[in-house]
Design a protein around this motif. Structure first.
Motif, PDB file in Angstrom:
ATOM      1  N   ILE A 107       0.957  -1.178  -0.114  1.00 13.24           N
ATOM      2  CA  ILE A 107       0.167   0.093  -0.100  1.00 13.24           C
ATOM      3  C   ILE A 107       0.853   1.419  -0.052  1.00 13.24           C
ATOM      4  CG2 ILE A 107      -1.871   1.309   1.339  1.00 13.24           C
ATOM      5  CD1 ILE A 107      -2.661  -1.410   2.394  1.00 13.24           C
ATOM      6  N   ARG A 108       0.501   2.364  -0.599  1.00 13.21           N
ATOM      7  CA  ARG A 108       1.216   3.462  -0.879  1.00 13.21           C
ATOM      8  C   ARG A 108       0.444   4.561   0.186  1.00 13.21           C
ATOM      9  NH1 ARG A 108       0.184   6.484  -5.509  1.00 13.21           N
ATOM     10  NH2 ARG A 108      -1.035   8.243  -4.229  1.00 13.21           N
ATOM     11  N   ARG A 109       1.224   5.173   0.834  1.00 10.58           N
ATOM     12  CA  ARG A 109       0.590   6.161   1.833  1.00 10.58           C
ATOM     13  C   ARG A 109       1.559   7.633   1.581  1.00 10.58           C
ATOM     14  NH1 ARG A 109      -0.420   4.961   7.923  1.00 10.58           N
ATOM     15  NH2 ARG A 109       1.696   5.256   7.918  1.00 10.58           N
ATOM     16  N   ASP A 110       0.515   8.555   1.485  1.00 11.14           N
ATOM     17  CA  ASP A 110       1.101   9.914   1.249  1.00 11.14           C
ATOM     18  C   ASP A 110       0.700  10.877   2.366  1.00 11.14           C
ATOM     19  OD1 ASP A 110       2.165   9.637  -1.431  1.00 11.14           O
ATOM     20  OD2 ASP A 110      -0.122   9.336  -2.009  1.00 11.14           O
ATOM     21  N   TRP A 111       1.709  11.788   2.776  1.00 12.14           N
ATOM     22  CA  TRP A 111       1.360  12.692   4.169  1.00 12.14           C
ATOM     23  C   TRP A 111       0.908  13.938   3.591  1.00 12.14           C
ATOM     24  CZ3 TRP A 111       0.883  12.705   9.050  1.00 12.14           C
ATOM     25  CH2 TRP A 111       1.128  13.982   9.698  1.00 12.14           C
ATOM     26  N   SER A 112      -0.198  14.281   3.946  1.00 14.07           N
ATOM     27  CA  SER A 112      -1.071  15.473   3.839  1.00 14.07           C
ATOM     28  C   SER A 112      -0.766  16.502   4.818  1.00 14.07           C
ATOM     29  CB  SER A 112      -2.610  15.056   3.619  1.00 14.07           C
ATOM     30  OG  SER A 112      -3.158  16.376   3.552  1.00 14.07           O
ATOM     31  N   GLU A 113      -0.070  17.577   4.049  1.00 17.63           N
ATOM     32  CA  GLU A 113       0.466  18.668   5.283  1.00 17.63           C
ATOM     33  C   GLU A 113      -0.653  19.524   5.776  1.00 17.63           C
ATOM     34  OE1 GLU A 113       2.901  20.412   7.710  1.00 17.63           O
ATOM     35  OE2 GLU A 113       3.432  18.701   6.556  1.00 17.63           O
ATOM     36  N   ALA A 114      -1.802  19.449   4.862  1.00 17.33           N
ATOM     37  CA  ALA A 114      -3.019  20.193   5.135  1.00 17.33           C
ATOM     38  C   ALA A 114      -3.963  19.453   6.167  1.00 17.33           C
ATOM     39  CB  ALA A 114      -3.866  20.568   3.807  1.00 17.33           C
ATOM     40  N   LYS A 115      -4.014  18.100   5.996  1.00 20.23           N
ATOM     41  CA  LYS A 115      -4.764  17.595   6.944  1.00 20.23           C
ATOM     42  C   LYS A 115      -3.918  16.979   8.026  1.00 20.23           C
ATOM     43  CE  LYS A 115      -8.041  15.879   3.197  1.00 20.23           C
ATOM     44  NZ  LYS A 115      -8.586  14.542   2.544  1.00 20.23           N
ATOM     45  N   ARG A 116      -2.921  17.000   8.100  1.00 19.72           N
ATOM     46  CA  ARG A 116      -1.665  16.587   8.917  1.00 19.72           C
ATOM     47  C   ARG A 116      -2.003  15.100   9.387  1.00 19.72           C
ATOM     48  NH1 ARG A 116       2.565  18.892   9.608  1.00 19.72           N
ATOM     49  NH2 ARG A 116       2.704  18.152  11.629  1.00 19.72           N
ATOM     50  N   ASN A 117      -2.346  14.075   8.541  1.00 22.14           N
ATOM     51  CA  ASN A 117      -2.447  12.951   8.561  1.00 22.14           C
ATOM     52  C   ASN A 117      -1.906  11.987   7.209  1.00 22.14           C
ATOM     53  OD1 ASN A 117      -4.603  13.090   6.626  1.00 22.14           O
ATOM     54  ND2 ASN A 117      -5.960  12.742   8.203  1.00 22.14           N
ATOM     55  N   TRP A 118      -1.949  10.731   7.153  1.00 21.40           N
ATOM     56  CA  TRP A 118      -1.710   9.981   5.986  1.00 21.40           C
ATOM     57  C   TRP A 118      -2.923   9.672   5.377  1.00 21.40           C
ATOM     58  CZ3 TRP A 118       3.391   9.269   4.909  1.00 21.40           C
ATOM     59  CH2 TRP A 118       4.446   9.249   5.705  1.00 21.40           C
ATOM     60  N   THR A 119      -2.646   9.705   3.920  1.00 26.44           N
ATOM     61  CA  THR A 119      -3.859   9.219   3.164  1.00 26.44           C
ATOM     62  C   THR A 119      -3.361   8.119   2.277  1.00 26.44           C
ATOM     63  OG1 THR A 119      -3.061  10.922   1.263  1.00 26.44           O
ATOM     64  CG2 THR A 119      -4.497  11.412   2.883  1.00 26.44           C
ATOM     65  N   VAL A 120      -4.318   7.057   2.085  1.00 27.36           N
ATOM     66  CA  VAL A 120      -3.951   5.802   1.639  1.00 27.36           C
ATOM     67  C   VAL A 120      -4.072   6.196   0.001  1.00 27.36           C
ATOM     68  CG1 VAL A 120      -4.637   3.514   1.168  1.00 27.36           C
ATOM     69  CG2 VAL A 120      -4.823   4.558   3.279  1.00 27.36           C
ATOM     70  N   GLY A 121      -2.927   5.636  -0.852  1.00 29.21           N
ATOM     71  CA  GLY A 121      -3.099   5.747  -2.202  1.00 29.21           C
ATOM     72  C   GLY A 121      -3.201   4.295  -2.841  1.00 29.21           C
ATOM     73  N   ASP A 122      -2.586   4.171  -3.945  1.00 32.24           N
ATOM     74  CA  ASP A 122      -2.734   2.855  -4.468  1.00 32.24           C
ATOM     75  C   ASP A 122      -2.178   1.620  -3.955  1.00 32.24           C
ATOM     76  OD1 ASP A 122      -3.486   4.381  -6.874  1.00 32.24           O
ATOM     77  OD2 ASP A 122      -1.176   4.611  -7.725  1.00 32.24           O
ATOM     78  N   GLN A 123      -2.685   0.768  -4.046  1.00 30.94           N
ATOM     79  CA  GLN A 123      -2.333  -0.797  -3.339  1.00 30.94           C
ATOM     80  C   GLN A 123      -2.468  -1.874  -4.470  1.00 30.94           C
ATOM     81  OE1 GLN A 123      -5.400  -1.213  -0.212  1.00 30.94           O
ATOM     82  NE2 GLN A 123      -5.661  -3.362  -1.070  1.00 30.94           N
ATOM     83  N   VAL A 124      -1.642  -3.080  -4.042  1.00 31.65           N
ATOM     84  CA  VAL A 124      -1.527  -4.116  -5.016  1.00 31.65           C
ATOM     85  C   VAL A 124      -1.511  -5.278  -4.125  1.00 31.65           C
ATOM     86  CG1 VAL A 124      -0.577  -3.007  -7.060  1.00 31.65           C
ATOM     87  CG2 VAL A 124       0.978  -3.746  -5.114  1.00 31.65           C
ATOM     88  N   PRO A 125      -2.170  -6.255  -4.427  1.00 29.51           N
ATOM     89  CA  PRO A 125      -3.099  -6.601  -5.439  1.00 29.51           C
ATOM     90  C   PRO A 125      -4.234  -5.643  -5.252  1.00 29.51           C
ATOM     91  CG  PRO A 125      -2.624  -8.750  -4.510  1.00 29.51           C
ATOM     92  CD  PRO A 125      -2.200  -7.756  -3.721  1.00 29.51           C
ATOM     93  N   ALA A 126      -4.928  -4.965  -6.397  1.00 28.30           N
ATOM     94  CA  ALA A 126      -6.055  -4.210  -6.440  1.00 28.30           C
ATOM     95  C   ALA A 126      -7.274  -4.871  -6.985  1.00 28.30           C
ATOM     96  CB  ALA A 126      -5.608  -2.963  -7.427  1.00 28.30           C
ATOM     97  N   THR A 127      -7.230  -5.811  -7.890  1.00 31.92           N
ATOM     98  CA  THR A 127      -8.528  -6.442  -8.307  1.00 31.92           C
ATOM     99  C   THR A 127      -7.977  -8.126  -8.263  1.00 31.92           C
ATOM    100  OG1 THR A 127      -8.027  -6.657 -10.441  1.00 31.92           O
ATOM    101  CG2 THR A 127      -8.960  -4.414  -9.741  1.00 31.92           C
ATOM    102  N   GLU A 128      -9.215  -9.006  -8.599  1.00 30.76           N
ATOM    103  CA  GLU A 128      -8.797 -10.148  -8.303  1.00 30.76           C
ATOM    104  C   GLU A 128      -7.834 -10.738  -9.727  1.00 30.76           C
ATOM    105  OE1 GLU A 128     -12.050 -12.897  -9.586  1.00 30.76           O
ATOM    106  OE2 GLU A 128     -13.254 -11.023 -10.024  1.00 30.76           O
ATOM    107  N   CYS A 129      -7.907  -9.760 -10.784  1.00 27.75           N
ATOM    108  CA  CYS A 129      -7.064 -10.136 -11.808  1.00 27.75           C
ATOM    109  C   CYS A 129      -5.599 -10.023 -11.429  1.00 27.75           C
ATOM    110  CB  CYS A 129      -7.461  -9.263 -13.002  1.00 27.75           C
ATOM    111  SG  CYS A 129      -8.885  -9.563 -13.836  1.00 27.75           S
ATOM    112  N   ASP A 130      -5.188  -9.382 -10.448  1.00 25.50           N
ATOM    113  CA  ASP A 130      -4.023  -9.105  -9.975  1.00 25.50           C
ATOM    114  C   ASP A 130      -3.263 -10.280  -9.496  1.00 25.50           C
ATOM    115  OD1 ASP A 130      -3.602  -6.514 -10.783  1.00 25.50           O
ATOM    116  OD2 ASP A 130      -4.156  -5.684  -9.054  1.00 25.50           O
ATOM    117  N   VAL A 131      -4.181 -11.140  -8.815  1.00 30.38           N
ATOM    118  CA  VAL A 131      -3.994 -12.360  -8.153  1.00 30.38           C
ATOM    119  C   VAL A 131      -2.763 -13.430  -9.186  1.00 30.38           C
ATOM    120  CG1 VAL A 131      -4.307 -14.618  -7.275  1.00 30.38           C
ATOM    121  CG2 VAL A 131      -5.775 -12.402  -6.836  1.00 30.38           C
TER     122      VAL A 131
END
Length: 278
Positions: free
Chosen positions: A141-165
């Motif tokens: 899972i990718r996480r990005d720090w939001s300076e405005a919200k002062r917290n981590w937001t979750v970005g892309d992740q893999v596997p994302a769909t059943e086709c990634d298996v």
């Protein structure tokens, strides 16, 4: 611990001179280093021994300091238990480097593969805080720090769909998560086992409806073998690599009866796949 047993240690293999001091420093990159106070040489650094996360500028590959083994990240056992969990992710150095996520509890079975890498990744703004981590369920899972919200937001992740298996649909299929069922055979192929396929089990994959010209006992009057161009599909596993030009790559595959596909691209060179029976 309370019994004076060492729970964890950097286990330094490089000794600092007797007249120097070893300093521990946490860098702005997130790298924890131990260095010689006289030379500033790193004696140990955490980026070479990651836990469950990859940070920007962290090298991904093999680690000569640990005997050449792959640098891996390992999931936590549970969201609150940081002891080693069931999944690891590492760069696999085959014909082309790929990231694999494997299940340690299932004979190190591959759960997901990135496909071959021919690029590097960097960020336009190095001040952006971003990291990738392997969660306890086996997802990167990718996480990005939001300076405005002062917290981590979750970005892309893999596997994302059943086709990634990994090997979700077996050999010679395509997988589209927007379709139900997601697996379908390429043109010129049909399910290996119609009963299993129609019941939703497509792991047996597909087989060619007509044999290749080179496989026939008598090829008189039959059309010459050729290729069908496929777009927007992940390149298969187990490629063979060469520096042949695209015409040479095509010709080599046509002249080898066990060769079933080829690809050619900038950064990849010539990639060919030979039939493997599972």
């Amino acid at each position: 611990d309370g019994h004076r047993l060492v729970i964890w240690s950097t286990n330094l293999s490089t000794q600092s001179p007797a007249n120097s001091t070893v300093l521990a420093e946490l860098l702005d990159s997130g790298n924890l280093v131990m260095k010689d106070s006289n030379t500033d040489a790193y004696l140990w650094e955490s980026f070479e021994y990651p836990t469950d996360s990859w940070l920007p500028n962290m090298l991904v590959g093999t680690n000569a300091k640990t005997g050449g083994g792959n640098i891996t990240i390992t999931s936590w056992k549970t969201p609150s238990d940081p002891s080693p969990g069931s999944y690891t992710a590492a760069l696999v150095l085959a014909a082309y480097p790929e990231i694999h996520i494997v299940n340690n509890n299932n004979k190190n079975a591959t759960m997901w593969r990135s496909g071959p890498w021919n690029v590097t990744m960097s960020f336009a703004n190095d001040s952006t805080l971003r990291h990738f981590y392997l969660d306890y369920k086996g997802s990167v899972i990718r996480r990005d720090w939001s300076e405005a919200k002062r917290n981590w937001t979750v970005g892309d992740q893999v596997p994302a769909t059943e086709c990634d298996v990994y090997r979700r649909c077996g050999q010679f299929p395509t997988c589209n998560p927007l379709k139900a069922p997601p697996c379908s055979c390429f043109k010129g192929f049909s399910p290996r086992n119609f009963v299993e396929w129609n019941s939703g089990n497509s792991s047996g994959g597909c087989i060619r409806k007509e044999p290749l010209q080179c496989e026939r006992q008598n090829s008189n009057g039959s059309a010459a073998d050729g290729f069908m161009r496929l777009r927007r599909v992940k390149l298969p596993d187990f490629a063979r690599r060469s520096e042949a030009s695209e015409p040479e790559c095509l010709r080599t595959c046509l002249q080898t009866c066990s060769c079933v596909a080829f690809a050619h691209g900038l950064g990849y060179g010539c990639m060919t796949w030979n039939l493997v029976v599972f």
